[in-house]
Design a protein around this motif. Structure first.
Motif, PDB file in Angstrom:
ATOM      1  N   ILE A   1      -6.246  -2.068  11.317  1.00  0.00           N
ATOM      2  CA  ILE A   1      -5.029  -2.530  10.650  1.00  0.00           C
ATOM      3  C   ILE A   1      -3.792  -2.053  11.419  1.00  0.00           C
ATOM      4  O   ILE A   1      -2.789  -2.760  11.492  1.00  0.00           O
ATOM      5  CB  ILE A   1      -4.983  -2.099   9.167  1.00  0.00           C
ATOM      6  CG1 ILE A   1      -4.067  -3.048   8.395  1.00  0.00           C
ATOM      7  CG2 ILE A   1      -4.525  -0.674   8.986  1.00  0.00           C
ATOM      8  CD1 ILE A   1      -4.388  -3.180   6.965  1.00  0.00           C
TER       9      ILE A   1
ATOM     10  N   ALA B   1      -3.211  -4.535  14.170  1.00  0.00           N
ATOM     11  CA  ALA B   1      -2.685  -5.785  13.640  1.00  0.00           C
ATOM     12  C   ALA B   1      -1.208  -5.624  13.293  1.00  0.00           C
ATOM     13  O   ALA B   1      -0.380  -6.480  13.640  1.00  0.00           O
ATOM     14  CB  ALA B   1      -3.484  -6.221  12.415  1.00  0.00           C
TER      15      ALA B   1
ATOM     16  N   LEU C   1       2.889  -4.904   7.672  1.00  0.00           N
ATOM     17  CA  LEU C   1       1.803  -4.371   6.841  1.00  0.00           C
ATOM     18  C   LEU C   1       1.554  -5.284   5.645  1.00  0.00           C
ATOM     19  O   LEU C   1       0.405  -5.571   5.290  1.00  0.00           O
ATOM     20  CB  LEU C   1       2.163  -2.959   6.377  1.00  0.00           C
ATOM     21  CG  LEU C   1       1.135  -2.281   5.473  1.00  0.00           C
ATOM     22  CD1 LEU C   1      -0.181  -2.099   6.201  1.00  0.00           C
ATOM     23  CD2 LEU C   1       1.653  -0.936   4.985  1.00  0.00           C
ATOM     24  N   ARG C   2       2.650  -5.762   5.047  1.00  0.00           N
ATOM     25  CA  ARG C   2       2.509  -6.658   3.895  1.00  0.00           C
ATOM     26  C   ARG C   2       1.755  -7.925   4.308  1.00  0.00           C
ATOM     27  O   ARG C   2       0.866  -8.395   3.594  1.00  0.00           O
ATOM     28  CB  ARG C   2       3.904  -7.005   3.362  1.00  0.00           C
ATOM     29  CG  ARG C   2       3.921  -7.666   2.015  1.00  0.00           C
ATOM     30  CD  ARG C   2       5.313  -7.586   1.402  1.00  0.00           C
ATOM     31  NE  ARG C   2       6.335  -8.157   2.280  1.00  0.00           N
ATOM     32  CZ  ARG C   2       6.616  -9.451   2.353  1.00  0.00           C
ATOM     33  NH1 ARG C   2       5.955 -10.319   1.614  1.00  0.00           N
ATOM     34  NH2 ARG C   2       7.566  -9.878   3.162  1.00  0.00           N
ATOM     35  N   LEU C   3       2.100  -8.470   5.483  1.00  0.00           N
ATOM     36  CA  LEU C   3       1.430  -9.690   5.953  1.00  0.00           C
ATOM     37  C   LEU C   3      -0.041  -9.416   6.246  1.00  0.00           C
ATOM     38  O   LEU C   3      -0.915 -10.211   5.899  1.00  0.00           O
ATOM     39  CB  LEU C   3       2.136 -10.231   7.202  1.00  0.00           C
ATOM     40  CG  LEU C   3       3.595 -10.662   7.020  1.00  0.00           C
ATOM     41  CD1 LEU C   3       4.178 -11.149   8.333  1.00  0.00           C
ATOM     42  CD2 LEU C   3       3.707 -11.750   5.956  1.00  0.00           C
ATOM     43  N   ALA C   4      -0.318  -8.264   6.879  1.00  0.00           N
ATOM     44  CA  ALA C   4      -1.704  -7.925   7.211  1.00  0.00           C
ATOM     45  C   ALA C   4      -2.538  -7.775   5.936  1.00  0.00           C
ATOM     46  O   ALA C   4      -3.646  -8.313   5.843  1.00  0.00           O
ATOM     47  CB  ALA C   4      -1.749  -6.641   8.031  1.00  0.00           C
ATOM     48  N   LEU C   5      -1.990  -7.079   4.941  1.00  0.00           N
ATOM     49  CA  LEU C   5      -2.731  -6.891   3.684  1.00  0.00           C
ATOM     50  C   LEU C   5      -2.900  -8.219   2.957  1.00  0.00           C
ATOM     51  O   LEU C   5      -3.922  -8.447   2.306  1.00  0.00           O
ATOM     52  CB  LEU C   5      -2.012  -5.874   2.786  1.00  0.00           C
ATOM     53  CG  LEU C   5      -1.996  -4.446   3.325  1.00  0.00           C
ATOM     54  CD1 LEU C   5      -1.203  -3.534   2.400  1.00  0.00           C
ATOM     55  CD2 LEU C   5      -3.404  -3.902   3.507  1.00  0.00           C
ATOM     56  N   HIS C   6      -1.906  -9.100   3.094  1.00  0.00           N
ATOM     57  CA  HIS C   6      -2.037 -10.438   2.506  1.00  0.00           C
ATOM     58  C   HIS C   6      -3.229 -11.172   3.129  1.00  0.00           C
ATOM     59  O   HIS C   6      -4.048 -11.755   2.420  1.00  0.00           O
ATOM     60  CB  HIS C   6      -0.756 -11.237   2.716  1.00  0.00           C
ATOM     61  CG  HIS C   6      -0.895 -12.695   2.390  1.00  0.00           C
ATOM     62  ND1 HIS C   6      -0.753 -13.183   1.109  1.00  0.00           N
ATOM     63  CD2 HIS C   6      -1.189 -13.763   3.173  1.00  0.00           C
ATOM     64  CE1 HIS C   6      -0.957 -14.486   1.127  1.00  0.00           C
ATOM     65  NE2 HIS C   6      -1.207 -14.868   2.364  1.00  0.00           N
ATOM     66  N   LEU C   7      -3.336 -11.101   4.453  1.00  0.00           N
ATOM     67  CA  LEU C   7      -4.444 -11.778   5.141  1.00  0.00           C
ATOM     68  C   LEU C   7      -5.782 -11.185   4.720  1.00  0.00           C
ATOM     69  O   LEU C   7      -6.770 -11.903   4.579  1.00  0.00           O
ATOM     70  CB  LEU C   7      -4.280 -11.669   6.656  1.00  0.00           C
ATOM     71  CG  LEU C   7      -3.167 -12.537   7.267  1.00  0.00           C
ATOM     72  CD1 LEU C   7      -3.023 -12.252   8.751  1.00  0.00           C
ATOM     73  CD2 LEU C   7      -3.454 -14.022   7.048  1.00  0.00           C
ATOM     74  N   LEU C   8      -5.814  -9.864   4.499  1.00  0.00           N
ATOM     75  CA  LEU C   8      -7.065  -9.219   4.085  1.00  0.00           C
ATOM     76  C   LEU C   8      -7.510  -9.708   2.707  1.00  0.00           C
ATOM     77  O   LEU C   8      -8.706  -9.781   2.420  1.00  0.00           O
ATOM     78  CB  LEU C   8      -6.898  -7.700   4.046  1.00  0.00           C
ATOM     79  CG  LEU C   8      -6.926  -6.993   5.393  1.00  0.00           C
ATOM     80  CD1 LEU C   8      -6.726  -5.505   5.213  1.00  0.00           C
ATOM     81  CD2 LEU C   8      -8.235  -7.260   6.121  1.00  0.00           C
ATOM     82  N   LYS C   9      -6.516 -10.035   1.860  1.00  0.00           N
ATOM     83  CA  LYS C   9      -6.852 -10.490   0.503  1.00  0.00           C
ATOM     84  C   LYS C   9      -7.348 -11.932   0.507  1.00  0.00           C
ATOM     85  O   LYS C   9      -8.044 -12.356  -0.408  1.00  0.00           O
ATOM     86  CB  LYS C   9      -5.625 -10.380  -0.407  1.00  0.00           C
ATOM     87  CG  LYS C   9      -5.456  -8.994  -1.002  1.00  0.00           C
ATOM     88  CD  LYS C   9      -4.388  -9.000  -2.085  1.00  0.00           C
ATOM     89  CE  LYS C   9      -4.073  -7.579  -2.521  1.00  0.00           C
ATOM     90  NZ  LYS C   9      -2.884  -7.539  -3.373  1.00  0.00           N
ATOM     91  N   GLN C  10      -6.919 -12.706   1.524  1.00  0.00           N
ATOM     92  CA  GLN C  10      -7.312 -14.112   1.587  1.00  0.00           C
ATOM     93  C   GLN C  10      -8.707 -14.244   2.186  1.00  0.00           C
ATOM     94  O   GLN C  10      -9.252 -13.300   2.746  1.00  0.00           O
ATOM     95  CB  GLN C  10      -6.329 -14.893   2.471  1.00  0.00           C
ATOM     96  CG  GLN C  10      -4.888 -14.753   2.085  1.00  0.00           C
ATOM     97  CD  GLN C  10      -4.585 -15.437   0.786  1.00  0.00           C
ATOM     98  OE1 GLN C  10      -4.896 -16.603   0.614  1.00  0.00           O
ATOM     99  NE2 GLN C  10      -4.004 -14.720  -0.160  1.00  0.00           N
TER     100      GLN C  10
ATOM    101  N   ALA D   1      -5.954  -9.289  17.440  1.00  0.00           N
ATOM    102  CA  ALA D   1      -5.781  -8.198  16.474  1.00  0.00           C
ATOM    103  C   ALA D   1      -5.991  -8.699  15.053  1.00  0.00           C
ATOM    104  O   ALA D   1      -6.645  -8.030  14.238  1.00  0.00           O
ATOM    105  CB  ALA D   1      -4.389  -7.583  16.625  1.00  0.00           C
TER     106      ALA D   1
ATOM    107  N   MET E   1      -9.163  -7.537  12.832  1.00  0.00           N
ATOM    108  CA  MET E   1      -8.872  -6.854  11.576  1.00  0.00           C
ATOM    109  C   MET E   1      -9.597  -7.529  10.424  1.00  0.00           C
ATOM    110  O   MET E   1     -10.300  -6.880   9.650  1.00  0.00           O
ATOM    111  CB  MET E   1      -7.367  -6.875  11.304  1.00  0.00           C
ATOM    112  CG  MET E   1      -6.992  -6.303   9.955  1.00  0.00           C
ATOM    113  SD  MET E   1      -5.288  -6.667   9.487  1.00  0.00           S
ATOM    114  CE  MET E   1      -5.403  -8.415   9.058  1.00  0.00           C
ATOM    115  N   ARG E   2      -9.487  -8.873  10.364  1.00  0.00           N
ATOM    116  CA  ARG E   2     -10.062  -9.579   9.221  1.00  0.00           C
ATOM    117  C   ARG E   2     -11.586  -9.494   9.211  1.00  0.00           C
ATOM    118  O   ARG E   2     -12.206  -9.397   8.155  1.00  0.00           O
ATOM    119  CB  ARG E   2      -9.610 -11.049   9.243  1.00  0.00           C
ATOM    120  CG  ARG E   2      -9.960 -11.818   7.994  1.00  0.00           C
ATOM    121  CD  ARG E   2      -9.236 -11.225   6.800  1.00  0.00           C
ATOM    122  NE  ARG E   2      -9.723 -11.753   5.531  1.00  0.00           N
ATOM    123  CZ  ARG E   2     -10.774 -11.283   4.893  1.00  0.00           C
ATOM    124  NH1 ARG E   2     -11.463 -10.292   5.402  1.00  0.00           N
ATOM    125  NH2 ARG E   2     -11.128 -11.811   3.731  1.00  0.00           N
TER     126      ARG E   2
END
Lengths: 202, 202
Positions: free
Chosen positions: A8, A11, A27-36, B47, B51-52
């Protein structure tokens, strides 16, 4: 920030290289992608890679394109006697969205800016001159920003274009549609009086 | 917007799926990437994909991690008798950045919100209870948002944790450090008087 995961962190570092995006937003965008769903990230990564690797620049006007020549230069309904000179691709999109212009474009790729080390040779000026020298062009419209650099570039281009005998015009500067007189700055207001146009009377 | 290239259109569409990024910003980002070296886009795409695909969630606290168990749960210096319950990973990062907390975490993955259809079963509550039931935990700190949903979740968790005889606390609500009294809302101010603490006198 200490990240619990190298993945992370990488990323976030890469996302925050984009203009206007800081570490927190990244970080917000990365965590958003992780949730999708995984497919969302895959589609994004693929679209970015393909765009960067496969995109071409039109050999005539330097606009972005999927082929050797862009859809505007290839268009059958475009007026080939008009060339609108713009700074970058966003300006092409902006003018196209007005639905008021049917001529061709020429994307300079920037404006002359000694401070940023951009000289005439860094811009697509020679190819513009060679297009004009072919003789089919009746008018060159300079549609550059109303800044010092834009004006300098317009002045330079008008000098270089003089010998070809082609009409050179520039887009009107004045009060924006919907703008109120009292809130317009003096320079714009002054110029709009000097460059006043005849009122169309029936 | 009519894009002159399908490649850039796809990229803009995918970028604008990200939260808080509209079509115009997406286009600005795409054009920025086009101006940069190809390696920049490649690094970003790689990245994101890595990450995903490769990220794991800690089997104990559900924090993001590169291994089966996160670096916090594996840390030798952490106080294993304390568990701080948070909503998501960003809260872990925020608390870690304070350098004030040395215990472990438990990431719920959200808060109870009937409006958004999130019930207790959608959150990592059972695994929290099983961690507490193992007996080493002396205190559970509820660090959820000071919203209706956060308070509801705190209330629900305190009920469920009651039987274990573990101490349950919640982070202090009150006037932020540096905040002025007159600009604090009445609810916060009222609560901060009700939950006043003894002034440490030497």
């Amino acid at each position: 920030m200490n990240f619990p995961s190298k993945l992370i962190e990488d990323a976030v570092t890469e996302i925050s290289r984009l203009p206007g995006i800081g570490k927190k937003t990244a970080l917000r965008l990365a965590l958003h992608l992780l949730k999708q769903n995984e497919a969302v990230t895959e589609a994004l990564a693929l679209a970015l890679t393909r765009m960067r690797e496969e995109i071409k620049y039109c050999k005539t006007c330097h606009n972005i394109s999927d082929q050797e020549e862009c859809s505007i230069c290839l268009g059958h309904r475009r007026d080939r006697s008009l060339i609108c000179v713009v700074e970058d691709i966003r300006d092409v999109l902006a003018i196209e969205n007005t639905n008021q212009y049917t001529g061709l474009y020429h994307v300079l790729g920037g404006v002359i800016s000694p401070i940023q080390g951009v000289g005439p040779d860094d811009l697509k000026i020679e190819s513009l001159l060679s297009r004009v020298s072919e003789g089919d062009v009746k008018e060159v419209i300079l549609a550059l920003s109303a800044t010092m650099e834009g004006d300098t570039t317009s002045f330079y281009l008008s000098k270089r274009l003089k010998d070809f005998g082609t009409k050179v015009s520039t887009i009107a500067r004045g009060i924006p549609v919907g703008g109120e007189l009292e809130f317009t700055d003096e320079v714009t207001l002054g110029r709009s009086i000097l460059t006043r146009i005849n009122y169309a009377q029936e």
